[in-house]
Design a protein around this motif. Structure first.
Motif, PDB file in Angstrom:
ATOM      1  N   LYS A 165      49.269 -55.377 -38.447  1.00  0.00           N
ATOM      2  CA  LYS A 165      49.152 -54.327 -37.443  1.00  0.00           C
ATOM      3  C   LYS A 165      47.774 -53.695 -37.529  1.00  0.00           C
ATOM      4  O   LYS A 165      47.173 -53.647 -38.599  1.00  0.00           O
ATOM      5  CB  LYS A 165      50.219 -53.235 -37.673  1.00  0.00           C
ATOM      6  CG  LYS A 165      51.628 -53.765 -37.677  1.00  0.00           C
ATOM      7  CD  LYS A 165      52.012 -54.369 -36.352  1.00  0.00           C
ATOM      8  CE  LYS A 165      53.432 -54.902 -36.374  1.00  0.00           C
ATOM      9  NZ  LYS A 165      53.625 -56.064 -35.566  1.00  0.00           N
ATOM     10  N   PRO A 166      47.248 -53.178 -36.407  1.00  0.00           N
ATOM     11  CA  PRO A 166      45.944 -52.514 -36.447  1.00  0.00           C
ATOM     12  C   PRO A 166      45.983 -51.321 -37.406  1.00  0.00           C
ATOM     13  O   PRO A 166      46.986 -50.650 -37.542  1.00  0.00           O
ATOM     14  CB  PRO A 166      45.743 -52.027 -35.009  1.00  0.00           C
ATOM     15  CG  PRO A 166      46.633 -52.870 -34.184  1.00  0.00           C
ATOM     16  CD  PRO A 166      47.801 -53.223 -35.058  1.00  0.00           C
ATOM     17  N   GLY A 167      44.883 -51.104 -38.069  1.00  0.00           N
ATOM     18  CA  GLY A 167      44.759 -49.969 -38.991  1.00  0.00           C
ATOM     19  C   GLY A 167      44.066 -50.405 -40.258  1.00  0.00           C
ATOM     20  O   GLY A 167      43.792 -51.597 -40.471  1.00  0.00           O
ATOM     21  N   PHE A 168      43.741 -49.434 -41.101  1.00  0.00           N
ATOM     22  CA  PHE A 168      43.110 -49.751 -42.373  1.00  0.00           C
ATOM     23  C   PHE A 168      44.035 -50.661 -43.172  1.00  0.00           C
ATOM     24  O   PHE A 168      45.234 -50.457 -43.198  1.00  0.00           O
ATOM     25  CB  PHE A 168      42.781 -48.498 -43.165  1.00  0.00           C
ATOM     26  CG  PHE A 168      41.632 -47.726 -42.592  1.00  0.00           C
ATOM     27  CD1 PHE A 168      40.373 -48.300 -42.515  1.00  0.00           C
ATOM     28  CD2 PHE A 168      41.805 -46.448 -42.127  1.00  0.00           C
ATOM     29  CE1 PHE A 168      39.323 -47.613 -41.980  1.00  0.00           C
ATOM     30  CE2 PHE A 168      40.750 -45.739 -41.585  1.00  0.00           C
ATOM     31  CZ  PHE A 168      39.506 -46.324 -41.516  1.00  0.00           C
ATOM     32  N   GLY A 169      43.498 -51.666 -43.790  1.00  0.00           N
ATOM     33  CA  GLY A 169      44.274 -52.622 -44.554  1.00  0.00           C
ATOM     34  C   GLY A 169      44.551 -53.901 -43.789  1.00  0.00           C
ATOM     35  O   GLY A 169      45.077 -54.844 -44.357  1.00  0.00           O
ATOM     36  N   PHE A 196      40.901 -49.259 -35.230  1.00  0.00           N
ATOM     37  CA  PHE A 196      41.736 -48.806 -34.123  1.00  0.00           C
ATOM     38  C   PHE A 196      42.052 -49.903 -33.116  1.00  0.00           C
ATOM     39  O   PHE A 196      42.736 -49.654 -32.134  1.00  0.00           O
ATOM     40  CB  PHE A 196      41.071 -47.622 -33.424  1.00  0.00           C
ATOM     41  CG  PHE A 196      40.798 -46.491 -34.379  1.00  0.00           C
ATOM     42  CD1 PHE A 196      41.841 -45.836 -34.997  1.00  0.00           C
ATOM     43  CD2 PHE A 196      39.511 -46.117 -34.694  1.00  0.00           C
ATOM     44  CE1 PHE A 196      41.611 -44.809 -35.891  1.00  0.00           C
ATOM     45  CE2 PHE A 196      39.265 -45.095 -35.586  1.00  0.00           C
ATOM     46  CZ  PHE A 196      40.322 -44.429 -36.195  1.00  0.00           C
ATOM     47  N   ALA A 197      41.571 -51.077 -33.336  1.00  0.00           N
ATOM     48  CA  ALA A 197      41.872 -52.228 -32.477  1.00  0.00           C
ATOM     49  C   ALA A 197      42.209 -53.397 -33.387  1.00  0.00           C
ATOM     50  O   ALA A 197      41.737 -53.473 -34.529  1.00  0.00           O
ATOM     51  CB  ALA A 197      40.669 -52.571 -31.608  1.00  0.00           C
ATOM     52  N   PRO A 198      43.022 -54.321 -32.902  1.00  0.00           N
ATOM     53  CA  PRO A 198      43.377 -55.467 -33.754  1.00  0.00           C
ATOM     54  C   PRO A 198      42.177 -56.378 -34.000  1.00  0.00           C
ATOM     55  O   PRO A 198      41.269 -56.464 -33.176  1.00  0.00           O
ATOM     56  CB  PRO A 198      44.452 -56.190 -32.947  1.00  0.00           C
ATOM     57  CG  PRO A 198      44.335 -55.696 -31.559  1.00  0.00           C
ATOM     58  CD  PRO A 198      43.686 -54.353 -31.608  1.00  0.00           C
ATOM     59  N   ILE A 199      42.201 -57.006 -35.159  1.00  0.00           N
ATOM     60  CA  ILE A 199      41.155 -57.977 -35.469  1.00  0.00           C
ATOM     61  C   ILE A 199      41.503 -59.294 -34.787  1.00  0.00           C
ATOM     62  O   ILE A 199      42.673 -59.611 -34.598  1.00  0.00           O
ATOM     63  CB  ILE A 199      40.990 -58.175 -36.995  1.00  0.00           C
ATOM     64  CG1 ILE A 199      42.311 -58.563 -37.647  1.00  0.00           C
ATOM     65  CG2 ILE A 199      40.404 -56.950 -37.638  1.00  0.00           C
ATOM     66  CD1 ILE A 199      42.219 -58.871 -39.110  1.00  0.00           C
ATOM     67  N   GLY A 200      40.471 -60.032 -34.421  1.00  0.00           N
ATOM     68  CA  GLY A 200      40.695 -61.356 -33.844  1.00  0.00           C
ATOM     69  C   GLY A 200      40.900 -62.362 -34.965  1.00  0.00           C
ATOM     70  O   GLY A 200      40.355 -62.218 -36.055  1.00  0.00           O
ATOM     71  N   LEU A 201      41.694 -63.379 -34.715  1.00  0.00           N
ATOM     72  CA  LEU A 201      41.987 -64.383 -35.728  1.00  0.00           C
ATOM     73  C   LEU A 201      41.887 -65.766 -35.111  1.00  0.00           C
ATOM     74  O   LEU A 201      42.483 -66.028 -34.066  1.00  0.00           O
ATOM     75  CB  LEU A 201      43.394 -64.160 -36.294  1.00  0.00           C
ATOM     76  CG  LEU A 201      43.908 -65.179 -37.296  1.00  0.00           C
ATOM     77  CD1 LEU A 201      43.062 -65.178 -38.560  1.00  0.00           C
ATOM     78  CD2 LEU A 201      45.361 -64.889 -37.634  1.00  0.00           C
ATOM     79  N   HIS A 202      41.124 -66.630 -35.764  1.00  0.00           N
ATOM     80  CA  HIS A 202      40.999 -68.018 -35.314  1.00  0.00           C
ATOM     81  C   HIS A 202      41.129 -68.916 -36.542  1.00  0.00           C
ATOM     82  O   HIS A 202      40.388 -68.756 -37.517  1.00  0.00           O
ATOM     83  CB  HIS A 202      39.661 -68.247 -34.628  1.00  0.00           C
ATOM     84  CG  HIS A 202      39.456 -69.662 -34.207  1.00  0.00           C
ATOM     85  ND1 HIS A 202      40.114 -70.211 -33.136  1.00  0.00           N
ATOM     86  CD2 HIS A 202      38.687 -70.637 -34.732  1.00  0.00           C
ATOM     87  CE1 HIS A 202      39.754 -71.471 -33.015  1.00  0.00           C
ATOM     88  NE2 HIS A 202      38.883 -71.750 -33.969  1.00  0.00           N
ATOM     89  N   LEU A 203      42.086 -69.834 -36.515  1.00  0.00           N
ATOM     90  CA  LEU A 203      42.292 -70.785 -37.610  1.00  0.00           C
ATOM     91  C   LEU A 203      41.990 -72.183 -37.107  1.00  0.00           C
ATOM     92  O   LEU A 203      42.378 -72.556 -36.002  1.00  0.00           O
ATOM     93  CB  LEU A 203      43.730 -70.725 -38.119  1.00  0.00           C
ATOM     94  CG  LEU A 203      44.216 -69.394 -38.680  1.00  0.00           C
ATOM     95  CD1 LEU A 203      45.681 -69.480 -39.054  1.00  0.00           C
ATOM     96  CD2 LEU A 203      43.379 -68.971 -39.866  1.00  0.00           C
ATOM     97  N   GLN A 204      41.343 -72.957 -37.960  1.00  0.00           N
ATOM     98  CA  GLN A 204      41.018 -74.349 -37.634  1.00  0.00           C
ATOM     99  C   GLN A 204      41.248 -75.172 -38.898  1.00  0.00           C
ATOM    100  O   GLN A 204      40.864 -74.761 -39.992  1.00  0.00           O
ATOM    101  CB  GLN A 204      39.552 -74.425 -37.205  1.00  0.00           C
ATOM    102  CG  GLN A 204      39.133 -75.725 -36.623  1.00  0.00           C
ATOM    103  CD  GLN A 204      37.678 -75.628 -36.128  1.00  0.00           C
ATOM    104  OE1 GLN A 204      36.992 -74.641 -36.293  1.00  0.00           O
ATOM    105  NE2 GLN A 204      37.228 -76.703 -35.524  1.00  0.00           N
ATOM    106  N   SER A 205      41.895 -76.327 -38.739  1.00  0.00           N
ATOM    107  CA  SER A 205      42.242 -77.156 -39.881  1.00  0.00           C
ATOM    108  C   SER A 205      41.542 -78.513 -39.801  1.00  0.00           C
ATOM    109  O   SER A 205      41.307 -79.033 -38.710  1.00  0.00           O
ATOM    110  CB  SER A 205      43.752 -77.369 -39.921  1.00  0.00           C
ATOM    111  OG  SER A 205      44.096 -78.239 -40.968  1.00  0.00           O
TER     112      SER A 205
END
Length: 181
Positions: free
Chosen positions: A174-178, A146-155
């Motif tokens: 988008k937030p939700g299953f999947g 029910f909330a967005p996942i956090g995303l952090h990318l590092q190269s």
């Protein structure tokens, strides 16, 4: 699944005071044989996902036991609440299991920054010889999906525009299953 089997025990006193005891873990042998005869498969998860499930089920049991029950008529809605929460936990675990299966260089661990949250980290290698390595961390909040996942990318190289990739992924997901898969 075996890891998400929950048992709720309600006690009702003569004065209609209701108390609740919640525990999870292995089901009694009679229940297990009943489920087997009914054709219900008991799913087993990757050990990292089992740790996630253990923490989430423990939290659910604590939440259930801390609820104030003012009347026996509230019992059905509490059972439904527990069922829905267990299903949400299982769906998140299935997604995590699918992602862990796709990436060999990945792991799941409790988040250092958010209580009751988990970080999924994967290391992705470029297909070119000069390619760098991309380190992706998905922060899975306690209230997922029910909330967005956090995303952090590092190269490790300048081949990846991690900021543009992050923006595109956040826009597309988008937030939700999947959201994890």
């Amino acid at each position: 699944s075996v890891e998400t089997s929950i048992q709720l025990t309600f006690s009702i006193s003569y004065t209609l005071v209701v108390s609740l005891n919640a525990k999870f873990g292995r089901l009694p042998r009679s229940t297990t044989s009943f489920l087997s005869s009914a054709g219900v498969d008991q799913v087993r998860f990757h050990p990292a996902v089992s740790g996630f499930l253990n923490a989430k089920m423990n939290l659910l049991c604590q939440d259930m036991e801390n609820r104030h029950i003012s009347s026996p008529t509230e019992i059905p809605s509490l059972i439904q609440f527990a069922e829905l929460r267990v299903m949400r936990i299982e769906e998140a675990a299935k997604e995590i299991e699918a992602v862990l299966g796709r990436f060999r260089n990945s792991f799941l661990q409790p988040s250092d920054s958010l209580k009751h949250s988990y970080d999924f980290t994967a290391y992705l290698n470029s297909s070119s010889r000069n390619g760098g390595r991309l380190h992706a961390t998905l922060s899975i909040p306690d209230c997922y999906p029910f909330a967005p996942i956090g995303l952090h990318l590092q190269s490790t190289s300048s081949l990846f525009d991690t900021e543009a990739m992050t923006r595109q992924l956040k826009k597309a997901t988008k937030p939700g299953f999947g959201a994890l898969t």
